[in-house]
Design a protein around this motif. Structure first.
Motif, PDB file in Angstrom:
ATOM      1  N   LYS A 181       0.832  -1.206   0.000  1.00  0.00           N
ATOM      2  CA  LYS A 181       0.000   0.000   0.000  1.00  0.00           C
ATOM      3  C   LYS A 181       0.868   1.257   0.000  1.00  0.00           C
ATOM      4  O   LYS A 181       1.849   1.335   0.747  1.00  0.00           O
ATOM      5  N   TYR A 183       0.329   5.327   0.616  1.00  0.00           N
ATOM      6  CA  TYR A 183      -0.565   6.423   1.004  1.00  0.00           C
ATOM      7  C   TYR A 183       0.064   7.703   0.479  1.00  0.00           C
ATOM      8  O   TYR A 183       1.265   7.925   0.665  1.00  0.00           O
ATOM      9  N   GLU A 211      -5.032   6.341  -1.160  1.00  0.00           N
ATOM     10  CA  GLU A 211      -4.319   5.073  -0.968  1.00  0.00           C
ATOM     11  C   GLU A 211      -4.240   4.360  -2.303  1.00  0.00           C
ATOM     12  O   GLU A 211      -5.246   4.248  -3.016  1.00  0.00           O
TER      13      GLU A 211
END
Length: 385
Positions: A181, A183, A211
């Motif tokens: 992930k 961000y 995200e």
């Protein structure tokens, strides 16, 4: 005759003064203002006492590669090799003191304000688990760069609308340890990086935290309505994300599943406008301030925050470059604990050694200080401050 001539002088002078002032006022009223400022209420800045007490610790830093780098905003390291992005659109590596260009996302010419959107401007930078670089380019979007071959791969392009809004100012990013992930912040869908002063002064609240999932390639919007979201940092346990809200002088946190409400404030009313945030070896965070809010003292930003009409006058008459010159030089880096209390602060009043600071990156007992406008990186030995 002298009273007559002084009367003539007075009348002439007044006529002149009025004939100059009236059109000036008229012009000011008629002139377009590039921004539509909203009143913003900031609390009185915290007193610079205790751990925030002004000092000259940043002056112990040494300037490195002076005039060989332009605006190294964000700094990462792979081993002892440093990487940064510069104002001329390059991603460079510094190995054994030598600076080499690794890649560029945009293309030349670079130099003027009007070139920035095509030249590109790499801002936030992180190292992924496979030692690739993840880069947030203000104009082009989110990229993965191979530091060995210089090959660049687009992850999120600013050409793609995200939930109906464009990405105009991709700013910083933080990556999970597994690299799954990312961000990242988009500071505004209205203003670009080259108009960052308009963004601060207008108080625009269209910034977002997003995200990106590197596996599903999906982009999600996590937070909206942010006023100039800037630096982002995952907590050491990766259970929340911190977002610096520059215009509001505060840091908010995002926890997945948390209802967007009052529970998302990490640090409020900071002594300056926070830019980037990075982990510190103590388990806390290094925060670099783009500008300070002196107390005691006069904070121009706070003074103008509730007075949109003055802001309108200023930007009708002056360019961003001119206004930027009125912001006093003062460099400040604070270290926060894991709960957001101030642990220590390093200052350079008047920006003698460290003229501007955008990020503090800790590596090997040193703080490497990047800046979006200085022609060098500064290095501070943490053992000796």
């Amino acid at each position: 005759g002298s009273t007559y001539s002084s009367k003539v002088f007075r009348v002439t002078f007044l006529t002149l003064a009025v004939s100059v002032a009236v059109p000036l006022l008229g012009v000011t009223v008629l002139l377009d203002c590039p921004i539509d400022p909203q009143p913003i209420s900031l609390k009185e800045p915290p007193l610079l006492t205790g751990v925030l007490e002004p000092n000259t610790k940043l002056r112990k830093a040494e300037r490195l590669w002076e005039n060989h780098l332009i605006g190294p905003e964000s700094i990462v390291n792979i081993g002892d090799v440093l990487f940064t992005g510069t104002a001329d659109g390059k991603i460079v590596k510094i190995e054994d003191g030598e600076i080499q260009t690794v890649a560029r996302i945009g293309h030349g010419p670079c130099g003027g304000r009007e070139d920035e959107p095509t030249c590109g401007r790499p801002l936030g930078m992180r190292v992924g688990p496979n030692n690739t670089l993840f880069v947030a380019d203000a104009y082009y979007g989110l990229y993965e760069v191979d530091p060995n071959t210089g090959e660049t791969k687009t992850l999120v392009s600013t050409k793609t609308l995200i939930e109906g809004q464009k990405l105009s100012f991709v700013n910083d990013l933080t990556v999970t340890r597994d690299g799954r992930k990312i961000y990242f912040t988009d500071s505004s869908s209205k203003w670009q990086r080259r108009d960052y002063l308009f963004l601060v002064m207008e108080g625009t609240d269209d910034g977002r935290l997003l995200e990106y999932d590197t596996v599903t390639k999906e982009v999600k919007v996590l937070m909206v309505g942010l006023r100039f979201p800037n630096g982002v940092q995952l907590s050491p346990a990766e259970d929340f994300v911190l977002v610096q809200e520059t215009t509001m002088a505060r840091i908010r946190y995002y926890v997945s599943g948390l209802m967007k409400g009052g529970a998302d404030m990490f640090v409020e009313n900071m002594p300056g406008l926070p830019d980037n945030i990075r982990l510190s070896s103590s388990g806390g965070y290094w925060v670099a301030m783009a500008a300070v809010r002196p107390n005691p003292g006069f904070s121009l930003l706070d003074f103008l925050s509730e007075k949109p009409w003055i802001k309108r006058m200023i930007f009708k008459l002056l360019s961003q470059e001119t206004v930027a010159k009125f912001v006093p030089k003062y460099s400040l880096v604070v270290e926060l604990s894991e709960t957001g209390s101030y642990k220590r602060s390093f200052h350079d009043p008047n920006g003698v050694t460290v003229a501007y600071v955008s990020e503090a990156h800790e590596h090997n007992g040193h703080l490497y200080l990047g800046s979006f406008r200085s022609p060098y990186i500064c290095r501070l030995d943490l053992q000796h401050v």
